[in-house]
Write a protein that holds these residues in place. Structure first.
Motif, mmCIF file in Angstrom:
data_model
loop_
_atom_site.group_PDB
_atom_site.id
_atom_site.type_symbol
_atom_site.label_atom_id
_atom_site.label_comp_id
_atom_site.label_asym_id
_atom_site.label_seq_id
_atom_site.Cartn_x
_atom_site.Cartn_y
_atom_site.Cartn_z
ATOM 1 N N ALA A 30 0.840 10.081 10.840
ATOM 2 C CA ALA A 30 1.990 10.092 9.971
ATOM 3 C C ALA A 30 2.550 8.724 9.773
ATOM 4 O O ALA A 30 2.590 7.935 10.699
ATOM 5 C CB ALA A 30 3.019 11.008 10.585
ATOM 6 N N HIS A 31 2.960 8.454 8.583
ATOM 7 C CA HIS A 31 3.510 7.139 8.278
ATOM 8 C C HIS A 31 4.497 7.238 7.119
ATOM 9 O O HIS A 31 5.557 7.817 7.293
ATOM 10 C CB HIS A 31 2.385 6.153 8.004
ATOM 11 C CG HIS A 31 1.192 6.306 8.903
ATOM 12 N ND1 HIS A 31 1.178 5.882 10.199
ATOM 13 C CD2 HIS A 31 -0.031 6.850 8.682
ATOM 14 C CE1 HIS A 31 -0.009 6.138 10.744
ATOM 15 N NE2 HIS A 31 -0.751 6.731 9.851
ATOM 16 N N ALA A 104 6.437 9.067 9.966
ATOM 17 C CA ALA A 104 6.589 8.396 11.268
ATOM 18 C C ALA A 104 7.396 7.157 10.982
ATOM 19 O O ALA A 104 7.145 6.461 10.013
ATOM 20 C CB ALA A 104 5.249 8.016 11.865
ATOM 21 N N HIS A 106 8.310 3.685 11.693
ATOM 22 C CA HIS A 106 8.018 2.427 12.384
ATOM 23 C C HIS A 106 9.178 1.452 12.215
ATOM 24 O O HIS A 106 9.790 1.407 11.160
ATOM 25 C CB HIS A 106 6.773 1.786 11.777
ATOM 26 C CG HIS A 106 5.529 2.587 11.958
ATOM 27 N ND1 HIS A 106 4.744 2.483 13.080
ATOM 28 C CD2 HIS A 106 4.929 3.490 11.169
ATOM 29 C CE1 HIS A 106 3.711 3.299 12.960
ATOM 30 N NE2 HIS A 106 3.800 3.929 11.818
ATOM 31 N N PHE A 162 1.965 -0.514 4.756
ATOM 32 C CA PHE A 162 1.627 0.672 3.972
ATOM 33 C C PHE A 162 1.815 0.337 2.499
ATOM 34 O O PHE A 162 2.753 -0.366 2.129
ATOM 35 C CB PHE A 162 2.502 1.853 4.390
ATOM 36 C CG PHE A 162 2.112 2.377 5.744
ATOM 37 C CD1 PHE A 162 1.220 3.429 5.873
ATOM 38 C CD2 PHE A 162 2.580 1.767 6.893
ATOM 39 C CE1 PHE A 162 0.817 3.876 7.119
ATOM 40 C CE2 PHE A 162 2.187 2.204 8.145
ATOM 41 C CZ PHE A 162 1.308 3.261 8.256
HETATM 42 CU CU LIG Z 1 2.470 5.226 11.169
#
Ligand SMILES: [Cu+2]
Length: 171
Positions: A30-31, A104, A106, A162
């Motif tokens: 997940a990002h 997720a 970060h 990303f």
């Molecule tokens: Cu991630």
């Protein structure tokens, strides 16, 4: 079925099952990605455009920092680099709000927005983890008409970023 064929069928199943598990949607960790206006990977996930693996994990377009690439250099997501795939242009005014959706969170260095390799905006992430969604307003008054925006999320806890491309019609 002969014994030999039964054995072959069983073998085939044993070999294939783990492979299918690897390429299935379950692997997606997940990002994050740009959900609005709908980025290319969001259009894949919504099946607005028909795509490969990326449709299962629009949040996973991760690559080394510093790329100018809709796919983040991932061969598996090469669909995203194809400008002729029929991406739907979102009509927008010159002040555009981009929204990232994170699965997720970060710690974040910054967010950057590019058109044709030129940085048109950047926003600090203050080296903190973002909330579940983050929005930025970007002035695109210098970029009328059809534009491809590359949005980049530079995370602070790894060397990666990303990537998301967003197709717009600015007026
Ligand atoms: Cu991630």
């Amino acid at each position: 079925m002969s014994r030999k064929r039964t054995m072959l069928a069983a073998l085939g199943g044993a070999v294939l099952a783990p492979v299918l598990m690897l390429i299935g949607p379950g692997i997606a960790s997940a990002h994050g990605y740009v959900s609005s206006p709908p980025s290319r990977q969001a259009q894949c996930a919504a099946e607005t455009v028909s795509c490969g693996d990326i449709k299962w994990e629009p949040q996973s377009v991760e690559g080394p920092k510093g790329l100018q690439s809709c796919s983040g250099g991932n061969d598996r997501f090469a669909d995203l680099d194809d400008d002729s795939k029929g991406w739907k242009l979102t009509p927008v005014s010159t002040q555009v709000t981009f929204t990232w959706t994170f699965t997720a969170r970060h710690r974040t260095s910054d967010y950057e927005y590019f058109i044709g390799g030129t940085e048109v905006a950047s926003f600090s992430g203050n080296d903190q983890a973002p909330p579940a969604t983050v929005s930025h307003q970007v002035d695109l008054s210098g970029y009328p008409g059809q534009q491809k925006v590359l949005a980049v999320w530079n995370i602070a806890d790894t060397g990666d970023a990303f990537y998301a491309c967003i197709d717009l019609n600015v007026s």
